[in-house]
Design an enzyme around this catalytic site. Structure first.
Site, PDB file in Angstrom:
ATOM      1  CG  HIS A  17      -1.884  -1.040   1.391  1.00 26.44           C
ATOM      2  ND1 HIS A  17      -2.003  -1.819   2.520  1.00 26.44           N
ATOM      3  CD2 HIS A  17      -2.847  -1.465   0.537  1.00 26.44           C
ATOM      4  CE1 HIS A  17      -2.997  -2.681   2.360  1.00 26.44           C
ATOM      5  NE2 HIS A  17      -3.521  -2.486   1.168  1.00 26.44           N
ATOM      6  CE  LYS A  41     -11.271  -6.758   3.295  1.00 23.81           C
ATOM      7  NZ  LYS A  41     -10.274  -6.780   2.274  1.00 23.81           N
ATOM      8  NE  ARG A  90      -2.694  -7.636  -4.922  1.00 23.30           N
ATOM      9  CZ  ARG A  90      -3.386  -7.988  -3.836  1.00 23.30           C
ATOM     10  NH1 ARG A  90      -2.750  -8.403  -2.770  1.00 23.30           N
ATOM     11  NH2 ARG A  90      -4.698  -7.942  -3.830  1.00 23.30           N
ATOM     12  CB  SER A 128      -4.159  -6.807   4.422  1.00 25.11           C
ATOM     13  OG  SER A 128      -3.697  -5.527   4.082  1.00 25.11           O
TER      14      SER A 128
HETATM   15  O1  PNS Z   1      -8.733  -3.029   0.334  1.00 22.94           O
HETATM   16  P1  PNS Z   1      -9.962  -3.534  -0.325  1.00 22.94           P
HETATM   17  O2  PNS Z   1     -10.720  -4.429   0.613  1.00 22.94           O
HETATM   18  O3  PNS Z   1      -9.681  -4.170  -1.645  1.00 22.94           O
HETATM   19  O4  PNS Z   1     -10.887  -2.241  -0.610  1.00 22.94           O
HETATM   20  C1  PNS Z   1     -12.193  -2.366  -1.129  1.00 22.94           C
HETATM   21  C2  PNS Z   1     -12.910  -1.023  -1.028  1.00 22.94           C
HETATM   22  C3  PNS Z   1     -12.922  -0.529   0.388  1.00 22.94           C
HETATM   23  C4  PNS Z   1     -12.218   0.005  -1.921  1.00 22.94           C
HETATM   24  C5  PNS Z   1     -14.363  -1.240  -1.550  1.00 22.94           C
HETATM   25  O5  PNS Z   1     -14.944  -2.293  -0.873  1.00 22.94           O
HETATM   26  C6  PNS Z   1     -15.209   0.013  -1.378  1.00 22.94           C
HETATM   27  O6  PNS Z   1     -15.098   0.953  -2.132  1.00 22.94           O
HETATM   28  N1  PNS Z   1     -16.055   0.005  -0.325  1.00 22.94           N
HETATM   29  C7  PNS Z   1     -16.893   1.139   0.035  1.00 22.94           C
HETATM   30  C8  PNS Z   1     -18.368   0.845  -0.279  1.00 22.94           C
HETATM   31  C9  PNS Z   1     -18.599   1.012  -1.749  1.00 22.94           C
HETATM   32  O7  PNS Z   1     -18.366   2.074  -2.322  1.00 22.94           O
HETATM   33  N2  PNS Z   1     -19.028  -0.085  -2.400  1.00 22.94           N
HETATM   34  C10 PNS Z   1     -19.213  -0.112  -3.816  1.00 22.94           C
HETATM   35  C11 PNS Z   1     -17.879  -0.404  -4.470  1.00 22.94           C
HETATM   36  S1  PNS Z   1     -18.089  -0.586  -6.173  1.00 22.94           S
END
Ligand code: PNS
Length: 166
Positions: A17, A41, A90, A128
Site C-alpha cells: 500500500h 470481511k 497486482r 493484508s
Molecule cells: O482493500 P480492499 O478491501 O480491496 O478495498 C475495497 C474497497 C474498500 C475500496 C471497496 O470495498 C469500497 O469501495 N467500499 C466502500 C463501499 C462502496 O463504495 N461499495 C461499492 C464499491 S463498487
C-alpha cells in the site's frame, strides 16, 4: 488542485500500500487514504487502529492524509472534493474485481476518474490477508510492513489472529 482518494480496508497498511501511496503522492497535489470502516470481511484491527497505523506510516509524506469513511467510496470522494480514485493492481486476480468496482463507481459518479497503479514487482504477492496469515504462523514479516505495524500485529492475541482464516 487535484485531490485523489486511495480507498481500501488497510487491515493493516502494508509496504505494498505504501508503495502505491508514495507513487500516487507524486502525481496528485493531495492524496487522501480512505479507510473503509465496514468491509465485508473479518477485521483484525478496529477502524481507529487502522487509521492510526496508516497515519504513522505516511507521516513522512506531507501531501498525504488519512481518513476513515462510511458508505460509498464515491460519496467519500465527493465529500473531500476528489476527482481521482487510486487503486493498486497486482498481476492476476485483482483485475476482474477492480474492473467491476470501477464500472459501478463510474455509474454512481461519472466525473470521478480511476487511476490504477501496477504494484511493484516485490509486492505483487503481498496482501493484508496473506500477511496476517504469515504473522499468525510466526513468519518473518518485517520487510513487508513498517516496524510499528509489525509490532501491532504481534500485539494481537492468538485468539484474534486465529479468526483471520475463519
Ligand atoms: O482493500 P480492499 O478491501 O480491496 O478495498 C475495497 C474497497 C474498500 C475500496 C471497496 O470495498 C469500497 O469501495 N467500499 C466502500 C463501499 C462502496 O463504495 N461499495 C461499492 C464499491 S463498487
Amino acid at each position: 488542485m487535484t485531490v485523489a482518494i486511495y480507498p481500501g480496508s488497510f487491515d493493516p497498511i502494508t509496504n505494498g500500500h505504501l508503495d502505491i501511496t508514495a507513487r500516487a503522492a507524486k502525481l496528485f497535489e493531495k492524496l487522501i487514504i480512505g479507510i473503509y470502516d465496514t468491509p465485508a470481511k473479518y477485521l483484525l484491527f478496529t477502524t481507529e487502529e487502522r487509521v492510526d497505523l496508516a497515519r504513522q506510516a505516511v507521516a513522512n509524506l506531507p501531501n498525504v492524509e488519512v481518513e476513515s469513511f462510511t458508505g460509498l467510496a464515491v460519496d467519500f470522494a465527493k465529500e473531500v472534493k476528489a476527482r481521482v480514485m487510486v487503486r493498486g493492481l497486482r498481476m492476476g486476480g485483482d483485475f476482474e474485481r477492480e474492473f467491476n468496482m470501477a464500472m459501478l463507481n463510474k455509474k454512481l459518479f461519472p466525473e470521478l476518474e480511476l487511476v490504477c497503479l501496477m504494484a511493484s514487482m516485490e509486492y505483487q504477492f503481498l496482501s493484508s490477508s496473506l500477511l496476517k496469515e504469515a504473522a499468525r504462523l510466526g513468519g518473518k514479516i518485517d520487510n513487508l510492513v513498517p516496524r510499528h505495524v509489525a509490532a501491532a500485529l504481534s500485539s494481537k492475541g492468538s485468539e484474534q489472529m486465529g479468526r483471520i482464516i475463519e
